[in-house]
Write a protein that holds these residues in place. Structure first.
Motif, PDB file in Angstrom:
ATOM      1  N   THR A 100      13.362   6.356   1.694  1.00 48.78           N
ATOM      2  CA  THR A 100      13.270   7.313   0.594  1.00 48.78           C
ATOM      3  C   THR A 100      14.695   7.700   0.206  1.00 48.78           C
ATOM      4  N   ALA A 101      14.831   8.445  -0.871  1.00 45.08           N
ATOM      5  CA  ALA A 101      16.164   8.882  -1.302  1.00 45.08           C
ATOM      6  C   ALA A 101      16.808   9.829  -0.300  1.00 45.08           C
ATOM      7  N   LYS A 102      16.015  10.526   0.494  1.00 40.14           N
ATOM      8  CA  LYS A 102      16.545  11.506   1.446  1.00 40.14           C
ATOM      9  C   LYS A 102      16.686  10.968   2.867  1.00 40.14           C
ATOM     10  N   GLY A 103      16.427   9.685   3.043  1.00 37.58           N
ATOM     11  CA  GLY A 103      16.518   9.108   4.375  1.00 37.58           C
ATOM     12  C   GLY A 103      15.363   8.171   4.641  1.00 37.58           C
ATOM     13  N   ALA A 104      15.348   7.623   5.842  1.00 39.35           N
ATOM     14  CA  ALA A 104      14.343   6.622   6.200  1.00 39.35           C
ATOM     15  C   ALA A 104      13.589   7.019   7.459  1.00 39.35           C
ATOM     16  N   ILE A 105      12.349   6.546   7.537  1.00 37.82           N
ATOM     17  CA  ILE A 105      11.561   6.625   8.759  1.00 37.82           C
ATOM     18  C   ILE A 105      11.761   5.307   9.494  1.00 37.82           C
ATOM     19  N   HIS A 144       0.803  -1.222   0.000  1.00 39.44           N
ATOM     20  CA  HIS A 144       0.000   0.000   0.000  1.00 39.44           C
ATOM     21  C   HIS A 144       0.839   1.277   0.000  1.00 39.44           C
ATOM     22  N   ILE A 145       2.102   1.184   0.446  1.00 43.33           N
ATOM     23  CA  ILE A 145       2.878   2.418   0.601  1.00 43.33           C
ATOM     24  C   ILE A 145       4.096   2.508  -0.314  1.00 43.33           C
ATOM     25  N   GLN A 146       4.610   1.371  -0.783  1.00 40.21           N
ATOM     26  CA  GLN A 146       5.793   1.432  -1.637  1.00 40.21           C
ATOM     27  C   GLN A 146       5.466   2.146  -2.950  1.00 40.21           C
ATOM     28  N   GLN A 147       6.384   2.992  -3.367  1.00 41.89           N
ATOM     29  CA  GLN A 147       6.269   3.817  -4.577  1.00 41.89           C
ATOM     30  C   GLN A 147       5.214   4.927  -4.458  1.00 41.89           C
ATOM     31  N   GLN A 148       4.722   5.138  -3.248  1.00 44.91           N
ATOM     32  CA  GLN A 148       3.797   6.242  -3.018  1.00 44.91           C
ATOM     33  C   GLN A 148       4.573   7.480  -2.573  1.00 44.91           C
ATOM     34  N   VAL A 149       4.035   8.647  -2.886  1.00 44.38           N
ATOM     35  CA  VAL A 149       4.657   9.905  -2.500  1.00 44.38           C
ATOM     36  C   VAL A 149       4.137  10.337  -1.128  1.00 44.38           C
ATOM     37  N   ILE A 150       5.043  10.721  -0.253  1.00 45.66           N
ATOM     38  CA  ILE A 150       4.656  11.223   1.070  1.00 45.66           C
ATOM     39  C   ILE A 150       4.133  12.642   0.905  1.00 45.66           C
ATOM     40  N   THR A 151       2.856  12.825   1.156  1.00 44.54           N
ATOM     41  CA  THR A 151       2.260  14.158   0.999  1.00 44.54           C
ATOM     42  C   THR A 151       2.195  14.919   2.315  1.00 44.54           C
ATOM     43  N   GLY A 152       2.442  14.241   3.417  1.00 46.00           N
ATOM     44  CA  GLY A 152       2.456  14.914   4.708  1.00 46.00           C
ATOM     45  C   GLY A 152       2.786  13.937   5.816  1.00 46.00           C
ATOM     46  N   ILE A 153       3.288  14.450   6.924  1.00 49.86           N
ATOM     47  CA  ILE A 153       3.497  13.646   8.131  1.00 49.86           C
ATOM     48  C   ILE A 153       2.860  14.424   9.272  1.00 49.86           C
ATOM     49  N   PRO A 205      11.224  11.549  21.422  1.00 47.84           N
ATOM     50  CA  PRO A 205      10.422  12.489  20.639  1.00 47.84           C
ATOM     51  C   PRO A 205      10.474  12.163  19.142  1.00 47.84           C
ATOM     52  N   VAL A 206       9.339  12.301  18.479  1.00 47.15           N
ATOM     53  CA  VAL A 206       9.294  12.097  17.034  1.00 47.15           C
ATOM     54  C   VAL A 206      10.295  13.049  16.381  1.00 47.15           C
ATOM     55  N   SER A 207      11.150  12.518  15.510  1.00 45.38           N
ATOM     56  CA  SER A 207      12.198  13.336  14.887  1.00 45.38           C
ATOM     57  C   SER A 207      11.598  14.445  14.022  1.00 45.38           C
ATOM     58  N   PRO A 208      11.907  15.693  14.286  1.00 43.58           N
ATOM     59  CA  PRO A 208      11.402  16.772  13.423  1.00 43.58           C
ATOM     60  C   PRO A 208      11.941  16.677  11.995  1.00 43.58           C
ATOM     61  N   GLU A 209      13.104  16.002  11.821  1.00 50.99           N
ATOM     62  CA  GLU A 209      13.690  15.852  10.488  1.00 50.99           C
ATOM     63  C   GLU A 209      12.809  15.039   9.539  1.00 50.99           C
ATOM     64  N   LEU A 210      11.834  14.300  10.093  1.00 48.85           N
ATOM     65  CA  LEU A 210      10.944  13.527   9.233  1.00 48.85           C
ATOM     66  C   LEU A 210      10.192  14.421   8.260  1.00 48.85           C
ATOM     67  N   GLN A 211       9.963  15.673   8.648  1.00 48.45           N
ATOM     68  CA  GLN A 211       9.230  16.577   7.762  1.00 48.45           C
ATOM     69  C   GLN A 211      10.002  16.848   6.470  1.00 48.45           C
ATOM     70  N   ARG A 228       0.223   3.148  24.847  1.00 48.69           N
ATOM     71  CA  ARG A 228       1.232   3.327  25.894  1.00 48.69           C
ATOM     72  C   ARG A 228       2.362   4.282  25.486  1.00 48.69           C
ATOM     73  N   ARG A 229       2.387   4.660  24.227  1.00 51.12           N
ATOM     74  CA  ARG A 229       3.365   5.617  23.708  1.00 51.12           C
ATOM     75  C   ARG A 229       4.814   5.194  23.979  1.00 51.12           C
ATOM     76  N   PHE A 230       5.091   3.902  23.806  1.00 47.83           N
ATOM     77  CA  PHE A 230       6.446   3.419  24.058  1.00 47.83           C
ATOM     78  C   PHE A 230       7.163   3.062  22.761  1.00 47.83           C
ATOM     79  N   GLY A 231       6.552   3.394  21.634  1.00 51.30           N
ATOM     80  CA  GLY A 231       7.199   3.167  20.352  1.00 51.30           C
ATOM     81  C   GLY A 231       8.013   4.369  19.924  1.00 51.30           C
ATOM     82  N   CYS A 232       8.396   4.401  18.644  1.00 57.01           N
ATOM     83  CA  CYS A 232       9.159   5.549  18.161  1.00 57.01           C
ATOM     84  C   CYS A 232       8.972   5.749  16.664  1.00 57.01           C
ATOM     85  N   TRP A 233       9.152   7.014  16.245  1.00 61.87           N
ATOM     86  CA  TRP A 233       9.244   7.425  14.844  1.00 61.87           C
ATOM     87  C   TRP A 233      10.493   8.290  14.740  1.00 61.87           C
TER      88      TRP A 233
END
Length: 268
Positions: A63-68, A17-26, A36-42, A108-113
């Motif tokens: 992605t070409a500019k990095g990974a989530i 569902h997500i491969q080859q799709q364009v990220i239009t927003g986070i 904390p969620v990395s601000p660089e993801l934007q 529980r908010r114990f994951g990460c992005w």
């Protein structure tokens, strides 16, 4: 906690569902997760997703500019939803992909992005051991590391520096399959039995992935449905019940702060 099979099942569920799709927003509703969620993801908005992979219990969306880099933590899940679907209280992050989103839910908010720079080896991944289902999970190295420690074997095989992704559920199951007591010192197990354990880890994890992951109260697969492997578990969660092989009572103890179930008759 989602373990390797659940994370692999999630990866396989979301990838088409997500491969080859364009990220239009986070869209970040709650940035305070385990870290904390990395601000660089934007910076990845506008980029095309070129790959989806798993390393241990981490998902990496490339992605070409990095990974989530995503970890589901103790109670996290991902699902594909219509972007118009209103968020729930525990829906913390949406990876927007046009008309749909990859939504992250984590009570529980114990994951990460987190953001991973191109061609970088993130510090959380740098010291991880081999993948149990890949060719680099070699018996000789596995056995040598276990012979070098006096820790109980269950704790040793849950060490991500020895092998990644063998969490509590599947450590219990692999040790039952190999007929090894979880409390036995790792350096007091014969080569023949270590060989059996090496193979059991592969078999147990492979079967779990094939059957869709373990049903835990906090885990659902990418399509919102629970996994179906729990019905096949031989020891985990069955303390006080009959052993599936010898019919004697399974014993439940705490080992390293984790529930540990085994058959004192079958496992030595």
């Amino acid at each position: 906690m989602p373990e390797l099979p659940e994370v692999e099942t999630t990866k396989r569920g979301i990838k088409p569902h997500i491969q080859q799709q364009v990220i239009t927003g986070i869209l970040v509703r709650q940035a305070q997760l385990r870290w904390p969620v990395s601000p660089e993801l934007q910076n990845l908005v506008g980029e095309t997703i070129v790959g989806v992979r798993r390393r241990a219990k981490y998902l990496l969306i490339d992605t070409a500019k990095g990974a989530i880099m995503i970890h589901l933590g103790m109670s996290g899940s991902l699902r594909i939803i219509d972007q118009s679907e209103p968020p729930g209280f525990h829906d913390h992050v949406d990876l927007e992909l046009g008309s749909v989103s990859l939504r992250y839910t984590d009570p529980r908010r114990f994951g990460c992005w987190l953001f991973v720079a191109p061609n970088a080896n993130h510090e959380l991944l740098a010291k991880l051991g081999p993948e149990p289902l890949e060719a680099d999970f070699k018996y000789d190295q596995f056995a040598a590391q276990l012979r070098a420690t006096k820790r109980p074997i269950k704790q040793a095989i849950m060490d991500n520096k020895i092998v990644v992704g063998v969490g509590n559920i599947y450590a219990n199951e692999a040790l039952f399959m190999a007929k090894i007591s979880p409390i036995r010192a790792a350096n007091r197990i014969s080569a023949k039995r270590l060989q059996a354990l090496h193979e059991a880890i592969r078999i147990v994890l492979t079967e779990a992935i094939e059957q869709g992951g373990t049903t835990l109260k906090d885990f659902v697969s990418a399509d919102g449905q629970p996994g179906y492997f729990k019905q096949s578990l031989h020891v985990y969660g069955r303390g006080g019940l009959d052993c599936s092989e010898c019919k004697q009572i399974l014993k439940e103890i705490r080992l390293g702060g984790r529930s540990t179930v085994y058959c004192p008759n079958c496992q030595r």
